[in-house]
Enzyme design. Structure first.
Site, PDB file in Angstrom:
ATOM      1  N   GLN A  16      44.369  42.442  30.384  1.00  0.00           N
ATOM      2  CA  GLN A  16      43.781  42.721  29.082  1.00  0.00           C
ATOM      3  C   GLN A  16      44.664  43.668  28.279  1.00  0.00           C
ATOM      4  OE1 GLN A  16      39.524  43.247  30.872  1.00  0.00           O
ATOM      5  NE2 GLN A  16      39.278  43.117  28.652  1.00  0.00           N
TER       6      GLN A  16
ATOM      7  N   SER B 241      46.337  44.517  36.696  1.00  0.00           N
ATOM      8  CA  SER B 241      44.881  44.468  36.616  1.00  0.00           C
ATOM      9  C   SER B 241      44.400  43.025  36.706  1.00  0.00           C
ATOM     10  CB  SER B 241      44.418  45.144  35.315  1.00  0.00           C
ATOM     11  OG  SER B 241      43.009  45.164  35.229  1.00  0.00           O
ATOM     12  N   LEU B 242      43.789  42.509  35.661  1.00  0.00           N
ATOM     13  CA  LEU B 242      43.300  41.130  35.648  1.00  0.00           C
ATOM     14  C   LEU B 242      44.405  40.139  36.016  1.00  0.00           C
ATOM     15  CD1 LEU B 242      40.922  39.138  34.796  1.00  0.00           C
ATOM     16  CD2 LEU B 242      42.196  38.938  32.661  1.00  0.00           C
TER      17      LEU B 242
ATOM     18  N   ARG C 270      33.144  38.535  36.608  1.00  0.00           N
ATOM     19  CA  ARG C 270      33.707  39.897  36.625  1.00  0.00           C
ATOM     20  C   ARG C 270      33.525  40.570  35.279  1.00  0.00           C
ATOM     21  NH1 ARG C 270      38.925  42.187  35.345  1.00  0.00           N
ATOM     22  NH2 ARG C 270      39.719  43.667  36.904  1.00  0.00           N
TER      23      ARG C 270
ATOM     24  N   HIS D 246      38.752  50.202  35.282  1.00  0.00           N
ATOM     25  CA  HIS D 246      39.403  51.027  36.309  1.00  0.00           C
ATOM     26  C   HIS D 246      38.874  52.457  36.391  1.00  0.00           C
ATOM     27  CE1 HIS D 246      42.011  47.621  36.640  1.00  0.00           C
ATOM     28  NE2 HIS D 246      42.416  47.762  35.393  1.00  0.00           N
TER      29      HIS D 246
ATOM     30  N   GLN E 206      40.332  47.509  42.669  1.00  0.00           N
ATOM     31  CA  GLN E 206      41.050  47.698  41.414  1.00  0.00           C
ATOM     32  C   GLN E 206      40.113  47.792  40.224  1.00  0.00           C
ATOM     33  OE1 GLN E 206      41.286  44.709  38.792  1.00  0.00           O
ATOM     34  NE2 GLN E 206      42.868  43.594  39.883  1.00  0.00           N
TER      35      GLN E 206
END
Length: 315
Positions: A10, A91-92, A116, A200, A251
């Protein structure tokens, strides 16, 4: 020579993303069409036409970034691009890397990241959480600014992206206070990011619990087709299906150490690092992390970038 492929998360989304590649490669829109079948709406249309508020809503952003990373990787393979020996996702982007590595089925991953995103948004109501990028301060100064700004709320350093760039997240009011404190400490820039949840941060623990329950039902292939993948939460390779699940859960509510991830890829022998997805956010970070000009850091953001990368890797 060793090729590492990295996948953005993102923050790399934008209206019109992937449009130039789609004009020369049917794989792009075809991949988004697959995602749309799972989502029940036209994901490609939102990415191209907006409105931007819809694209930036985390429940849309996450499937969009997953589809973009996978579509770009499919195009790379279709054009005869070399197989990467290492992968990492920011991340993603770790979900994109798992699909590219053959560990996760794409449509399964679309449904998973949709869940998610919905879980993350449910954990913190719209407008109550925020993220901001702080540029030009030492990590310790940013952590100190967060401690000072908390005042009973949560604001934490959550993405250690490159020397001099750290992302913070938490309650929106605390993030705003931390921005002002960071500026007072001498930050070159401190700005809010176009995301709707404080990824996070510890505010995401309820979402992590829901994701853990969902992941327990998701098949993860035992044998990847490529070596994957460093995980940003601990900068380690997770090979077993259970370890992968645990890493994806962790994460969600703990920091991402991207700078350390890239340094580890390079230490493991990566001589070429190619960003697979829209834009070149990671490529910019990677160049700041290691300024060795012998390292090739490229982004597949448009047809020219694709051609340059194919030529560079063949050479």
């Amino acid at each position: 020579m060793s090729l590492a492929m990295v996948f953005p998360g993102q923050g790399s989304q934008s209206l019109g993303m992937m449009s130039k590649l789609s004009q020369v490669a049917p794989q792009i829109e075809a991949t988004f069409a697959e995602a749309s079948e799972v989502l029940g709406y036209d994901l490609w249309k939102i990415c191209q036409q907006g409105p931007i508020e819809s694209l930036n809503a985390t429940e849309c952003t996450q499937p969009a970034m997953l589809a973009a990373g996978v579509a770009t990787f499919r195009l790379w393979c279709a054009r005869g691009g070399a197989n990467p020996t290492m992968m990492a996702g920011h991340s993603l982007g770790e979900f994109s890397a798992l699909v590219a590595a053959g560990r996760l089925d794409f449509k399964t991953a679309v449904g998973l990241v949709k869940f998610r995103a919905e879980s993350m948004q449910a954990a913190v109501s719209q407008g109550l959480g925020a993220m901001a990028a702080i540029l030009g301060l030492e990590d310790t100064d940013i952590e100190s600014a967060c401690e000072e700004a908390a005042q009973g709320e949560i604001v934490e350093a959550v993405n250690f992206n490159s020397p001099g760039q750290v992302v913070i997240a938490g309650h929106a009011t605390a993030v705003t206070r931390a921005i002002e404190i960071a500026r007072a400490k001498g930050a070159k820039r401190a700005l809010l990011l176009p995301v709707s949840v404080p990824s996070h941060s510890t505010l995401m623990r309820p979402a992590a619990l829901r994701l853990s329950e969902r992941l327990a039902m998701i098949p993860i292939a035992a044998r990847p087709s490529f070596q994957v993948s460093l995980y940003g939460v601990d900068v380690k390779v997770h090979a077993s299906s259970d370890d992968i699940r645990a890493g994806l859960v962790k994460q969600l509510h703990t920091p991402v150490y991207w700078a350390a991830t890239v340094r580890t890829l390079i230490a493991a022998g990566a001589t070429e690092i190619i960003e697979c997805g829209p834009g070149k956010v990671l490529t910019g970070l990677n160049r700041r992390i290691d300024k060795n000009r012998e390292l090739k850091m490229l982004a597949l953001e448009d047809p020219q970038g694709l051609e340059d990368a194919l030529i560079t890797v063949k050479q």
